[in-house]
Design a protein around this motif. Structure first.
Motif, mmCIF file in Angstrom:
data_model
loop_
_atom_site.group_PDB
_atom_site.id
_atom_site.type_symbol
_atom_site.label_atom_id
_atom_site.label_comp_id
_atom_site.label_asym_id
_atom_site.label_seq_id
_atom_site.Cartn_x
_atom_site.Cartn_y
_atom_site.Cartn_z
ATOM 1 N N VAL A 180 25.880 23.367 -36.290
ATOM 2 C CA VAL A 180 26.871 22.894 -35.317
ATOM 3 C C VAL A 180 26.426 23.217 -33.902
ATOM 4 O O VAL A 180 26.496 22.374 -32.997
ATOM 5 C CB VAL A 180 28.246 23.520 -35.599
ATOM 6 C CG1 VAL A 180 29.256 23.105 -34.520
ATOM 7 C CG2 VAL A 180 28.740 23.107 -36.964
ATOM 8 N N SER A 181 25.934 24.428 -33.678
ATOM 9 C CA SER A 181 25.480 24.838 -32.345
ATOM 10 C C SER A 181 24.393 25.895 -32.486
ATOM 11 O O SER A 181 24.265 26.541 -33.539
ATOM 12 C CB SER A 181 26.645 25.368 -31.507
ATOM 13 O OG SER A 181 27.169 26.528 -32.096
ATOM 14 N N VAL A 182 23.616 26.047 -31.396
ATOM 15 C CA VAL A 182 22.506 26.998 -31.384
ATOM 16 C C VAL A 182 22.631 27.867 -30.145
ATOM 17 O O VAL A 182 22.806 27.349 -29.037
ATOM 18 C CB VAL A 182 21.146 26.279 -31.390
ATOM 19 C CG1 VAL A 182 20.009 27.301 -31.367
ATOM 20 C CG2 VAL A 182 21.020 25.353 -32.596
ATOM 21 N N ASN A 183 22.555 29.200 -30.314
ATOM 22 C CA ASN A 183 22.554 30.128 -29.193
ATOM 23 C C ASN A 183 21.131 30.635 -28.997
ATOM 24 O O ASN A 183 20.599 31.399 -29.798
ATOM 25 C CB ASN A 183 23.496 31.305 -29.481
ATOM 26 C CG ASN A 183 23.714 32.161 -28.247
ATOM 27 O OD1 ASN A 183 22.762 32.601 -27.615
ATOM 28 N ND2 ASN A 183 24.975 32.413 -27.930
ATOM 29 N N ARG A 184 20.516 30.158 -27.899
ATOM 30 C CA ARG A 184 19.103 30.511 -27.654
ATOM 31 C C ARG A 184 18.965 31.969 -27.196
ATOM 32 O O ARG A 184 17.931 32.600 -27.427
ATOM 33 C CB ARG A 184 18.514 29.569 -26.596
ATOM 34 C CG ARG A 184 18.657 28.089 -26.902
ATOM 35 C CD ARG A 184 17.839 27.672 -28.083
ATOM 36 N NE ARG A 184 17.990 26.242 -28.366
ATOM 37 C CZ ARG A 184 17.501 25.645 -29.440
ATOM 38 N NH1 ARG A 184 16.849 26.381 -30.347
ATOM 39 N NH2 ARG A 184 17.669 24.354 -29.631
ATOM 40 N N ASN A 185 19.970 32.454 -26.509
ATOM 41 C CA ASN A 185 19.857 33.820 -25.988
ATOM 42 C C ASN A 185 19.855 34.855 -27.106
ATOM 43 O O ASN A 185 19.113 35.848 -27.072
ATOM 44 C CB ASN A 185 21.015 34.095 -25.022
ATOM 45 C CG ASN A 185 20.930 33.230 -23.781
ATOM 46 O OD1 ASN A 185 19.834 32.885 -23.329
ATOM 47 N ND2 ASN A 185 22.079 32.857 -23.237
ATOM 48 N N TRP A 186 20.698 34.627 -28.127
ATOM 49 C CA TRP A 186 20.826 35.592 -29.222
ATOM 50 C C TRP A 186 20.164 35.111 -30.509
ATOM 51 O O TRP A 186 20.191 35.824 -31.520
ATOM 52 C CB TRP A 186 22.302 35.896 -29.482
ATOM 53 C CG TRP A 186 22.976 36.527 -28.303
ATOM 54 C CD1 TRP A 186 23.693 35.916 -27.328
ATOM 55 C CD2 TRP A 186 22.976 37.913 -27.983
ATOM 56 N NE1 TRP A 186 24.150 36.799 -26.409
ATOM 57 C CE2 TRP A 186 23.725 38.069 -26.779
ATOM 58 C CE3 TRP A 186 22.415 39.069 -28.569
ATOM 59 C CZ2 TRP A 186 23.933 39.297 -26.165
ATOM 60 C CZ3 TRP A 186 22.643 40.293 -27.964
ATOM 61 C CH2 TRP A 186 23.387 40.397 -26.771
ATOM 62 N N ASN A 187 19.597 33.917 -30.456
ATOM 63 C CA ASN A 187 18.852 33.376 -31.602
ATOM 64 C C ASN A 187 19.697 33.327 -32.881
ATOM 65 O O ASN A 187 19.340 33.850 -33.937
ATOM 66 C CB ASN A 187 17.579 34.201 -31.867
ATOM 67 C CG ASN A 187 16.578 34.084 -30.736
ATOM 68 O OD1 ASN A 187 16.395 33.002 -30.172
ATOM 69 N ND2 ASN A 187 15.951 35.199 -30.386
ATOM 70 N N PHE A 188 20.866 32.707 -32.752
ATOM 71 C CA PHE A 188 21.657 32.492 -33.953
ATOM 72 C C PHE A 188 22.227 31.079 -33.902
ATOM 73 O O PHE A 188 22.239 30.419 -32.857
ATOM 74 C CB PHE A 188 22.776 33.521 -34.092
ATOM 75 C CG PHE A 188 23.867 33.385 -33.069
ATOM 76 C CD1 PHE A 188 24.947 32.537 -33.281
ATOM 77 C CD2 PHE A 188 23.823 34.134 -31.891
ATOM 78 C CE1 PHE A 188 25.948 32.425 -32.342
ATOM 79 C CE2 PHE A 188 24.829 34.014 -30.958
ATOM 80 C CZ PHE A 188 25.897 33.151 -31.171
ATOM 81 N N VAL A 189 22.704 30.632 -35.079
ATOM 82 C CA VAL A 189 23.281 29.297 -35.180
ATOM 83 C C VAL A 189 24.657 29.406 -35.815
ATOM 84 O O VAL A 189 24.970 30.373 -36.505
ATOM 85 C CB VAL A 189 22.389 28.359 -36.026
ATOM 86 C CG1 VAL A 189 21.034 28.160 -35.363
ATOM 87 C CG2 VAL A 189 22.230 28.894 -37.440
#
Length: 248
Positions: A180-189
């Motif tokens: 659904v979404s990707v967090n590049r700063n914390w490397n999680f989805v």
């Protein structure tokens, strides 16, 4: 002697009568001369008047011809004006018909324009409502990502403090979902599947795009219909994006 007197009387009477008749004849002759002179004078005046009348008649005839010519011209001009009037009336009728047709078309176009304007207003209102919903969803998404980031950070700290808790688990096969979404700063989805789909913490899934392997993710927290997973960085073969498929 009597006869002589009678004859004398007769002669005298004859002379008197002759004298009277002579006087009458002279008088009548003078009257005739005067009458003739007056008549001649009147005749002369009449002749002069006749000449003047002839000249006046010629002028009148000439003027009459001029008037006839002008009348003919006026008739011709009047006929031309009448023809022009008929043509103008015909053109006016055509213009009136075209005007009525144009008015009808204009009314039809106005009705169509009003309908389109109303539809546009409805679409603008719907777009505004959709924009507000999208804005609210974006705010909710950002709040959810922040919450997930905090939870993930706490979970990582917890994992580092208690390494024994981080154990590998097995999940049932056939699980399939999407990123659904990707967090590049914390490397999680964030995934669109959760506990009811068979996800458990520490379980691993593979990420694909058009059947191309991109890398692995590891479940760190689950909800009934959503889950958060860390990206296994050393497994990456491509850039994970929203919409990518996840399965085991």
């Amino acid at each position: 002697m009597f006869i002589g007197r009678f004859l004398s009387v007769v002669v005298f009477v004859g002379v008197v009568v002759s004298a009277v008749f002579g006087l009458l004849i002279v008088k009548q002759k003078n009257q005739f001369k005067a009458e003739y002179a007056r008549t001649s004078e009147e005749l002369k005046k009449t002749s002069e008047q006749l000449e003047e009348s002839k000249v006046l008649l010629e002028r009148t005839s000439k003027h009459l011809e001029e008037v006839k010519a002008e009348l003919a011209q006026e008739r011709e001009r009047a006929q031309k004006l009448d023809n022009d009037l008929k043509e103008t009336q015909s053109q006016l009728a055509d213009l009136q018909q075209k005007s009525e047709s144009s008015s009808s078309m204009a009314n039809q176009h106005k009705s169509e324009l009003d309908a389109l304007t109303a539809k546009l207003e409805e679409e603008k209102k719907a777009n505004q409502e959709a924009s507000e919903k999208i804005e609210n969803l974006v705010k909710e998404k950002l709040a959810l990502e922040d919450s997930i980031a905090r939870l993930t950070n706490e979970l990582n700290k917890f994992k580092q403090a208690s390494p024994a808790v981080a154990r590998a688990v097995s999940m049932r096969t056939g699980i399939h979902g999407k990123v659904v979404s990707v967090n590049r700063n914390w490397n999680f989805v964030v995934l669109n599947i959760g506990e009811k789909d068979g996800l458990v913490e520490n379980g691993e899934l593979e990420v694909f795009r058009n059947k191309q392997f991109l890398g692995k993710i590891k479940i760190v927290s689950t909800e009934p219909s959503t889950a958060v997973a860390d990206i296994v960085m050393d497994s990456l073969k491509g850039n994970i994006q929203p919409g990518d498929d996840v399965l085991n």
